[in-house]
Design an enzyme around this catalytic site. Structure first.
Site, short mmCIF file in Angstrom:
data_model
loop_
_atom_site.label_atom_id
_atom_site.label_comp_id
_atom_site.label_asym_id
_atom_site.label_seq_id
_atom_site.Cartn_x
_atom_site.Cartn_y
_atom_site.Cartn_z
N ILE A 9 0.61 -1.23 -0.12
CA ILE A 9 -0.09 -0.16 -0.01
C ILE A 9 0.94 1.33 0.00
O ILE A 9 0.54 2.24 -0.49
CB ILE A 9 -0.91 -0.03 1.23
CG1 ILE A 9 -2.14 0.90 1.06
CG2 ILE A 9 -0.34 0.35 2.57
CD1 ILE A 9 -3.31 0.72 1.95
N ASP A 32 1.36 -0.75 9.43
CA ASP A 32 2.02 0.76 10.23
C ASP A 32 3.21 0.92 10.20
O ASP A 32 3.74 2.12 9.97
CB ASP A 32 1.15 0.38 11.68
CG ASP A 32 1.21 1.59 12.50
OD1 ASP A 32 1.13 1.68 13.71
OD2 ASP A 32 1.37 2.65 11.84
N SER A 143 -7.19 -4.94 10.77
CA SER A 143 -7.41 -5.93 11.86
C SER A 143 -6.97 -7.48 11.30
O SER A 143 -7.20 -8.22 12.55
CB SER A 143 -8.52 -5.77 12.36
OG SER A 143 -8.96 -4.77 13.35
N GLY A 145 -4.24 -8.80 10.50
CA GLY A 145 -2.83 -9.31 10.75
C GLY A 145 -2.69 -9.45 12.23
O GLY A 145 -3.39 -10.48 12.82
N1 APR Z 1 0.65 -2.94 2.35
C1 APR Z 1 -0.47 -3.68 2.33
N2 APR Z 1 -1.05 -4.37 3.30
C2 APR Z 1 -0.02 -4.71 4.37
C3 APR Z 1 1.23 -4.26 4.43
C4 APR Z 1 1.40 -3.32 3.27
N3 APR Z 1 2.99 -2.81 3.16
N4 APR Z 1 1.99 -4.82 5.28
C5 APR Z 1 1.13 -5.63 5.97
N5 APR Z 1 -0.06 -5.62 5.40
C6 APR Z 1 -1.42 -6.31 5.54
C7 APR Z 1 -1.29 -7.49 6.46
O1 APR Z 1 -0.65 -8.81 5.63
C8 APR Z 1 -2.72 -7.62 6.96
O2 APR Z 1 -3.23 -8.24 5.83
O3 APR Z 1 -2.16 -5.57 6.40
C9 APR Z 1 -3.10 -6.22 7.12
C10 APR Z 1 -3.06 -5.55 8.37
O4 APR Z 1 -2.37 -6.25 9.19
P1 APR Z 1 -1.56 -5.42 10.26
O5 APR Z 1 -0.58 -4.63 9.76
O6 APR Z 1 -0.93 -6.46 11.41
O7 APR Z 1 -2.58 -4.67 11.11
P2 APR Z 1 -3.86 -5.09 12.22
O8 APR Z 1 -3.97 -6.39 12.24
O9 APR Z 1 -4.80 -4.16 12.09
O10 APR Z 1 -2.98 -4.86 13.51
C11 APR Z 1 -2.71 -3.49 14.00
O11 APR Z 1 -0.43 -4.04 14.52
O12 APR Z 1 1.28 -2.81 13.33
C12 APR Z 1 0.58 -3.06 14.43
O13 APR Z 1 0.62 -0.63 15.20
C13 APR Z 1 -0.07 -1.69 14.52
O14 APR Z 1 -0.63 -2.17 16.86
C14 APR Z 1 -1.26 -2.06 15.52
C15 APR Z 1 -1.50 -3.70 14.93
#
Ligand code: APR
Length: 197
Positions: A9, A32, A143, A145
């Site tokens: 992204i 993030d 959410s 991941g």
């Molecule tokens: N581009 C697109 N999607 C991505 C990328 C990227 N560069 N990196 C990871 N993802 C995907 C993951 O594979 C997952 O499908 O984003 C989705 C969300 O995963 P997470 O980033 O782990 O987010 P989330 O599950 O909402 O957890 C949020 O994780 O990173 C920390 O600070 C954040 O505490 C918060 C928590």
């Protein structure tokens, strides 16, 4: 118009990319971390300026905040905080030949309003994007991941909220608004494709 892509992204030259942040809103892992790394230090400084609504909380779960994109190709980053998917295992049915009951665990999502909070992430991000004149917005799978939300359930909520948002606009505006589901894996792309076919 809705699009599904597989990719990173942080590379998308859209008006806004959505960050799956945490309530502190100062970076983290997953998407993030990727967004903060790509945007550069100024993003951290911009997040630091976002007022805390409670000690240590800049963005409560389900809400959204907007900052510039800085070094990202996207103009804005919309930070939203998805729910952590909690589940309890509940003993349930089943019996062994000897007639003794088994304790097969079953995923029973706790009723902490996770679906409603996840829906609010998409709704509030879309509203904030529209308020800031964005014509294109890309969402990660919020959410699903680190926060553990099953992709199938999360994607249903995401698609429903985006479709409702676009349906509320007149045809011209809806056609002009591009919403991208940016999946990191082919598996997630397939889940969205099944929902949007
Ligand atoms: N581009 C697109 N999607 C991505 C990328 C990227 N560069 N990196 C990871 N993802 C995907 C993951 O594979 C997952 O499908 O984003 C989705 C969300 O995963 P997470 O980033 O782990 O987010 P989330 O599950 O909402 O957890 C949020 O994780 O990173 C920390 O600070 C954040 O505490 C918060 C928590």
């Amino acid at each position: 118009m809705i699009k599904i892509i597989q990719g990173d992204i942080t590379t998308l030259a859209v008006d806004a990319i959505v960050n799956a942040a945490n309530q502190v809103m100062l970076g983290g892992g997953g998407v993030d971390g990727a967004i903060h790394r790509a945007a550069g230090r100024e993003l951290y400084e911009a997040c630091l300026k976002v007022p805390e609504v409670r000690p240590g909380i800049r963005c409560p779960t389900g809400e959204a905040r907007i900052t510039p994109g800085f070094k990202l190709p996207a103009k804005f980053v919309i930070h939203t905080v998805g729910p952590v998917y909690r589940e309890i295992t509940a003993p349930c049915g089943g019996s062994r030949p000897m007639g003794k009951r088994t304790r097969r665990a079953e995923r029973v999502p706790r009723q902490h309003g996770e679906p409603e909070k996840l829906a609010a992430c998409y709704r509030n991000s879309l509203v904030l994007a529209a308020e800031n004149g964005c014509k294109s917005i890309a969402f990660p799978c919020i959410s699903t991941g680190i926060y553990g939300y099953p992709i199938e359930d999360a994607a249903k909520i995401a698609v429903r909220e985006v479709e409702e948002f676009l349906a509320a606009k007149n045809a011209k505006d809806a056609e002009e608004m591009e919403v991208v589901f940016c999946c990191f894996s082919t598996h997630d792309v397939a889940v969205y494709e099944r929902l949007l076919k």
